[in-house]
Design a protein around this motif. Structure first.
Motif, PDB file in Angstrom:
ATOM      1  N   THR A 199      -9.526 -11.347   6.712  1.00  0.00           N
ATOM      2  CA  THR A 199     -10.796 -11.733   5.768  1.00  0.00           C
ATOM      3  C   THR A 199     -11.815 -10.865   6.277  1.00  0.00           C
ATOM      4  OG1 THR A 199     -10.035 -13.864   5.947  1.00  0.00           O
ATOM      5  CG2 THR A 199     -11.927 -13.726   5.194  1.00  0.00           C
ATOM      6  N   TRP A 200     -12.975 -10.394   5.294  1.00  0.00           N
ATOM      7  CA  TRP A 200     -13.826  -9.573   5.753  1.00  0.00           C
ATOM      8  C   TRP A 200     -15.268  -9.900   4.942  1.00  0.00           C
ATOM      9  CZ3 TRP A 200      -9.565  -7.945   3.319  1.00  0.00           C
ATOM     10  CH2 TRP A 200      -9.469  -7.284   2.064  1.00  0.00           C
ATOM     11  N   TRP A 201     -16.320  -9.637   5.469  1.00  0.00           N
ATOM     12  CA  TRP A 201     -17.582  -9.958   4.987  1.00  0.00           C
ATOM     13  C   TRP A 201     -18.574  -8.606   4.940  1.00  0.00           C
ATOM     14  CZ3 TRP A 201     -14.848 -13.165   8.173  1.00  0.00           C
ATOM     15  CH2 TRP A 201     -14.609 -14.311   7.596  1.00  0.00           C
ATOM     16  N   VAL A 260      -9.162 -11.198  11.884  1.00  0.00           N
ATOM     17  CA  VAL A 260      -7.690 -11.227  11.806  1.00  0.00           C
ATOM     18  C   VAL A 260      -7.319 -12.242  12.436  1.00  0.00           C
ATOM     19  CG1 VAL A 260      -5.874  -9.600  12.531  1.00  0.00           C
ATOM     20  CG2 VAL A 260      -7.903  -8.497  11.862  1.00  0.00           C
ATOM     21  N   LEU A 261      -6.324 -12.934  11.605  1.00  0.00           N
ATOM     22  CA  LEU A 261      -5.644 -14.248  12.170  1.00  0.00           C
ATOM     23  C   LEU A 261      -4.505 -14.221  12.279  1.00  0.00           C
ATOM     24  CD1 LEU A 261      -6.262 -17.226  12.806  1.00  0.00           C
ATOM     25  CD2 LEU A 261      -6.205 -17.810  10.533  1.00  0.00           C
ATOM     26  N   ARG A 266      -5.204 -15.537  19.076  1.00  0.00           N
ATOM     27  CA  ARG A 266      -4.751 -15.630  17.799  1.00  0.00           C
ATOM     28  C   ARG A 266      -5.687 -15.265  16.612  1.00  0.00           C
ATOM     29  NH1 ARG A 266      -3.154 -21.487  17.599  1.00  0.00           N
ATOM     30  NH2 ARG A 266      -1.269 -20.721  19.105  1.00  0.00           N
ATOM     31  N   GLU A 267      -6.928 -15.037  17.127  1.00  0.00           N
ATOM     32  CA  GLU A 267      -8.024 -14.638  16.063  1.00  0.00           C
ATOM     33  C   GLU A 267      -8.952 -13.633  16.888  1.00  0.00           C
ATOM     34  OE1 GLU A 267     -11.374 -17.029  13.921  1.00  0.00           O
ATOM     35  OE2 GLU A 267     -11.551 -17.190  15.824  1.00  0.00           O
ATOM     36  N   ILE A 316     -13.113   2.055   1.991  1.00  0.00           N
ATOM     37  CA  ILE A 316     -11.609   2.158   3.095  1.00  0.00           C
ATOM     38  C   ILE A 316     -10.828   0.954   2.710  1.00  0.00           C
ATOM     39  CG2 ILE A 316     -12.850   1.105   4.887  1.00  0.00           C
ATOM     40  CD1 ILE A 316     -10.453   4.132   5.044  1.00  0.00           C
ATOM     41  N   CYS A 317      -9.576   0.917   2.833  1.00  0.00           N
ATOM     42  CA  CYS A 317      -8.828   0.060   2.940  1.00  0.00           C
ATOM     43  C   CYS A 317      -9.008  -1.015   4.093  1.00  0.00           C
ATOM     44  CB  CYS A 317      -7.214   0.358   2.470  1.00  0.00           C
ATOM     45  SG  CYS A 317      -6.208  -1.260   2.683  1.00  0.00           S
ATOM     46  N   ILE A 318      -9.765  -1.995   3.934  1.00  0.00           N
ATOM     47  CA  ILE A 318      -9.957  -2.854   5.193  1.00  0.00           C
ATOM     48  C   ILE A 318      -8.801  -3.431   5.988  1.00  0.00           C
ATOM     49  CG2 ILE A 318     -11.103  -4.969   6.151  1.00  0.00           C
ATOM     50  CD1 ILE A 318     -12.994  -2.628   5.549  1.00  0.00           C
ATOM     51  N   PRO A 319      -7.691  -3.808   5.202  1.00  0.00           N
ATOM     52  CA  PRO A 319      -6.549  -4.263   5.932  1.00  0.00           C
ATOM     53  C   PRO A 319      -5.983  -3.035   6.726  1.00  0.00           C
ATOM     54  CG  PRO A 319      -6.584  -5.280   3.913  1.00  0.00           C
ATOM     55  CD  PRO A 319      -7.776  -4.335   3.826  1.00  0.00           C
TER      56      PRO A 319
END
Length: 438
Positions: free
Chosen positions: A258-260, A278-279, A291-292, A303-306
């Protein structure tokens, strides 16, 4: 790459030694081939070190290395990426412990990892900042582009920004720089602003950022400088995310990203960054398997964040490279007195490491009977085969010239005691004191 390229690399490196070039290059070949050496002095026993053991120490006392020229040689031979492939660089600082070296100047307090919780994780010594080319898979196959000592009047952030500024003219495209939590701060973002690099920086779990400030209301008082608060690890401050992605990592484990967008640090309000969460649900949530994870992206908005978040795993190769240099290449072994001498030794270690990176495609690894041939070869396994390759390539160093027996000290000469140097403690920048009005 072929052996001709490796030979050209060796000759270009030799020209980076303006003084004591032959002894320094003999040291390169000795460290490159003497895999059984456990101390610095044992390198003089190598058949490729054509001098006596005293010349080994004399080379680092009297020798000189042109670091600017050497940086250009590293970039010329190591930065040969495929077309369309994005270059990943890693920046980190490591400690060289010298707790008992009271005659060595400019020692500071350095971090000492892997100690029991009841012990203070500190020691005394020097720090070095390193910029490396990160491989696609985390391993010890890092290529060193620049290595500089962090002086007592400098910080690791200042040295890292200087290194990127010096490397920028030598690079093509726009590399991605990956760092740990120490560099995810406003001073580093401001110092590297305008440089042709994109940055993915790891964040602390409780780091606080802010959204853009609201428009002025026209009421009395100064307008707000920051918007709503965003704290990593506090879901009540997240708000609506700008993007979400679910998939799997390199090991096939499920990952949620998830990103903001549009956030900023309070000391760098004009720089808008993206915060990434990143979870990993399958993680054990231990210190080395969290985990997080949180990251800060400062770079291209398209850019592709993932892809960036999953590619951060490349940075772990930096730690593997440090371990190989300290355990196998004897980086911390020599007890050289001055920082300048140890800086020259650090450059020799970097040259040997890059020798192995360039020789990897052409040199077959030498495996022990208990080592698996199903895994990729390690730098140490390639290093075992380098003696044969060095014989084929030859050396640009000239043969030593006998000087005869030294007359020694004059009778009655007074040898002074080496001066003792105190450890330099860096003070943390505190709040500015207000001047009292007269």
């Amino acid at each position: 790459m072929n052996l001709n390229t490796l030979q050209d690399f060796r000759h270009d490196v030799y020209h980076c030694f303006p003084r004591a070039a032959d002894a320094l290059f003999n040291t390169v070949d000795a460290l490159l081939t003497e895999t059984q050496a456990h101390s610095f002095a044992e390198l003089s026993r190598s058949p490729f070190f054509a001098r006596r053991w005293g010349s080994l120490y004399e080379a680092f006392e009297d020798g000189r290395i042109d670091q600017t020229l050497l940086r250009g040689v590293f970039a010329k031979y190591l930065l040969r990426q495929d077309e369309g492939e994005r270059v990943w660089l890693g920046i980190d600082a490591t400690s060289i412990e010298r707790p008992e070296s009271k005659t060595s100047p400019d020692r500071t307090v350095v971090y000492k990892p892997n100690l029991p919780e009841s012990s203070k994780p500190i020691s005394y010594g020097w720090q070095f900042s390193t910029v490396v080319l990160l491989p696609e898979q985390p391993s010890s196959w890092t290529a060193l582009l620049d290595q500089q000592r962090i002086r007592s009047d400098q910080t690791s952030i200042e040295v890292a920004a200087t290194q990127l500024r010096q490397l920028a003219p030598l690079l093509d495209g726009r590399p991605i720089v990956a760092t740990d939590r120490w560099y995810s701060c406003a001073p580093f973002l401001l110092a590297t602003e305008g440089l042709p690099f994109d940055k993915v920086l790891r964040l602390k779990r409780k780091r606080v950022l802010y959204r853009p400030a609201p428009a002025p209301t026209g009421k009395r008082g100064a307008p707000r400088k920051d918007g709503e608060r965003f704290q990593c690890g506090d879901p009540s401050t997240y708000g609506e995310a700008d993007g979400r992605w679910e998939g799997s990592d390199a090991k096939g484990h499920p990952v949620e990203i998830t990103w903001w967008n549009g956030l900023h640090l309070p000391k760098a309000r004009h720089l808008e960054v993206t915060v990434i969460r990143v979870l990993r649900h399958q993680a054990t949530n231990r210190p080395r398997d969290s985990r997080e994870s949180w990251f800060l992206w400062d770079g291209e908005s398209q850019i592709c964040i993932p892809e960036v978040a999953l590619g951060y795993r490349r940075r772990y190769a930096h730690e593997h490279g440090y371990r190989f240099e300290k355990q196998s290449l004897l980086w911390t072994q020599p007890r050289l007195r001055t920082p300048a001498q140890f800086e020259r030794w650090s450059q020799i270690v970097a040259i040997v490491h890059n020798h192995l990176v360039l020789a990897r495609p052409q040199v077959p690894a030498v495996l022990r009977p208990w080592e698996s041939n199903q895994r990729d070869a390690s730098p140490q396994q390639v290093r075992r085969a380098m003696a044969t390759i060095v014989v084929q390539l030859g050396t640009p160093a000239r043969a030593p010239k006998p000087r005869g027996k030294s007359p020694g000290r004059l009778k009655g000469a007074l040898v002074k005691r080496a001066p003792r140097c105190a450890v330099i403690y860096k003070s943390k920048p505190g709040p500015k004191k207000r001047r009292k009005r007269a």
